[in-house]
Design an enzyme around this catalytic site. Structure first.
Site, short mmCIF file in Angstrom:
data_model
loop_
_atom_site.label_atom_id
_atom_site.label_comp_id
_atom_site.label_asym_id
_atom_site.label_seq_id
_atom_site.Cartn_x
_atom_site.Cartn_y
_atom_site.Cartn_z
N GLU A 108 0.86 -1.19 0.00
CA GLU A 108 0.00 0.00 0.00
C GLU A 108 0.89 1.23 0.00
O GLU A 108 2.03 1.17 0.41
CB GLU A 108 -0.98 -0.04 1.18
N SER A 124 10.16 -7.03 8.31
CA SER A 124 9.81 -7.53 9.64
C SER A 124 8.91 -8.72 9.41
O SER A 124 8.28 -8.83 8.37
CB SER A 124 9.07 -6.46 10.44
N GLY A 155 2.02 -8.25 7.58
CA GLY A 155 1.62 -9.10 6.46
C GLY A 155 2.54 -8.97 5.26
O GLY A 155 2.94 -9.96 4.66
N THR A 202 2.34 -5.52 18.02
CA THR A 202 1.66 -4.56 17.15
C THR A 202 0.46 -5.21 16.46
O THR A 202 -0.34 -4.54 15.84
CB THR A 202 2.61 -4.03 16.06
N ASN A 205 15.30 3.20 14.35
CA ASN A 205 15.80 2.93 13.01
C ASN A 205 17.20 3.48 12.80
O ASN A 205 18.02 2.88 12.11
CB ASN A 205 14.85 3.50 11.95
N GLU A 251 31.83 -13.92 3.48
CA GLU A 251 32.62 -14.33 4.64
C GLU A 251 31.77 -14.44 5.89
O GLU A 251 32.05 -15.24 6.77
CB GLU A 251 33.77 -13.33 4.88
#
Length: 445
Positions: free
Chosen positions: A71, A140, A144, A179, A228, A254
């Site tokens: 969205e 994450s 969804g 959440t 963040n 590596e």
């Protein structure tokens, strides 16, 4: 060149992406419009940063990345934000309706419609590369889009670019803060794909990062921007060796070689900690603090488990002699235990570029910092927490109809749950074998 393409999926992936590209631009002296004034040639004009940026004819530097969401609201923030001129409009892909926190919508119904367009854009970026090294995927697993579309994309990337490395930076649900009610379903379903289709999965967890902001940076009420930016510092440290020249540079592949002992322990849950911010600490001090439970970016206590492998990425004013001394000290500590079949277990990288901080950002400017990324059996705590929540809901088949209604089969739930149980067991066994071994040695004495 050894280019790396970043893919940011869903709201969390995009917002972490914003923070990362903001930081990368500052580190390389690239302005929000993509220009790089010649007088700010960082690193003497070498082209190491071209692993992350491509240069156009008009001397504009464009990030090698794609932003995807089902969205438009979050991507619209990028389209209108400070860095709107940095990205190519084709790199920002958004759909019309969101996944409504439903893995099945992101993976089967709505995600399916957009995934070919995404792969087409990624193919264009890959064609511009002379020696594509791999992908960094940011998402994450609680929502969804990140979980559903993220795992669909990983599956398709495995088919199209089988030999390329894929590193996942994945935000896992926090123990206390939730959440969405269906987080446990989404995370278990997408962990299944992460297991199969990523080479290294780095776990982050909002609550743990939140605690670091509060405790180490003295931010009373951390916002997502604070979180963040801290995550961006970690990702910057992990990728610094790809973008700058250093004494001991570390390649993407590596990580994989050094963190993954054998294929069954596949998710390679690496818990990074970015340390040092206020006072000028010595190399030994920042190394010690990286091993503290409070520095972990996923909620688990490393003292409850054993380390299988550990990468230490130093940046700034650091010389190999100090690093060796610091590592030797760590090895003598009884609290930091390594599995006995991997006695050395350390991989070190040194990069001379000191950490850059965002103006008006939270961390103070420092001369040196370390970022640790490790594979420890303690991460099983994270999985058992999610599994427990999954079981409570699935026993009553709560909310399952939403997933089945989008074309999933109920059998898939039990299948992915067994997968995760096997992973947990793998981590436990790695710890148990060792305990038996220790017992025998004591008997012999």
């Amino acid at each position: 060149m050894r280019e790396v393409i970043s893919i940011h999926v869903g709201q969390a992936g995009i917002q972490i992406g914003n923070a990362c590209w903001e930081l990368f631009c500052l580190e390389h002296g690239i302005q929000p419009d993509g220009q790089m004034p010649s007088d700010k040639t960082i690193g003497g004009g070498d082209d190491a940063f071209n692993t992350f940026f491509s240069e156009t004819g008009a001397e504009k530097h464009v990030p090698r990345c794609v932003f995807l969401d089902l969205e438009p609201t979050v991507i619209d923030e990028v389209r209108t934000g400070t860095y709107r001129q940095l990205f190519h409009p084709e790199q920002l892909i958004s759909g019309k309706e969101d996944a409504a926190n439903n893995f099945a919508r992101g993976h089967y119904t709505i995600g399916k419609e957009i995934v070919d367009l995404c792969l087409d854009r990624i193919r264009k970026l890959a064609d511009q590369c002379t020696g594509l090294q791999g992908f960094l995927v940011f998402n994450s697993v609680g929502g969804g889009t990140g979980s559903g579309l993220g795992s669909l994309l990983l599956e398709r990337l495995s088919v199209d670019y089988g030999k390329k490395s894929k590193l996942g930076f994945t935000v896992y649900p926090s123990p206390q803060v939730s959440t969405a009610v269906v987080e446990p379903y989404n995370s278990v379903l997408s962990t299944h794909s992460l297991l199969e289709h990523t080479d290294v999965a780095v776990m982050l967890d909002n609550e743990a990062v939140y605690d670091i902001c509060r405790r180490n940076l003295d931010i009373e009420r951390p916002t997502y921007t604070n979180l963040n930016r801290l995550i961006a510092q970690v990702i910057s440290s992990l990728t610094a060796s790809l973008r700058f020249d250093g004494a001991l540079n570390v390649d993407v592949t590596e990580f994989q070689t050094n963190l993954v002992p054998y294929p069954s322990v596949i998710i390679r849950p690496s818990t990074p900690a970015e340390k040092a911010y206020h006072e000028q600490l010595s190399v030994a001090e920042i190394t010690n603090s990286a091993f503290e439970p409070a520095s972990m970016m996923a909620k688990c206590d490393p003292r409850h488990g054993k380390y299988m492998a550990c990468c230490l990425m130093y940046r700034g004013d650091v010389v190999p002699k100090d690093v060796n001394a610091a590592v030797a000290t760590i090895k003598t500590k009884r609290t930091i235990q390594f599995v006995d079949w991997c006695p050395t277990g350390f991989k070190c990288g040194i990069n001379y570029q000191p950490p850059t901080v965002v103006p008006s950002g939270d961390p103070a400017k420092v001369m040196r910092a370390v970022c640790m990324i490790s594979n420890s059996t303690a991460i099983a705590e994270v999985f058992s927490r999610i599994d427990h929540k999954f079981d409570l809901m699935y026993a009553k088949r709560a909310f399952v109809h939403w997933y089945v209604g989008e074309g999933m089969e109920e059998g898939e739930f039990s299948e992915v749950r067994e997968d995760l149980a096997a992973l947990e067991k793998d981590y436990e066994e790695v710890g148990i074998e060792i305990v038996e071994g220790e017992g025998e040695e004591e008997g012999m004495e």
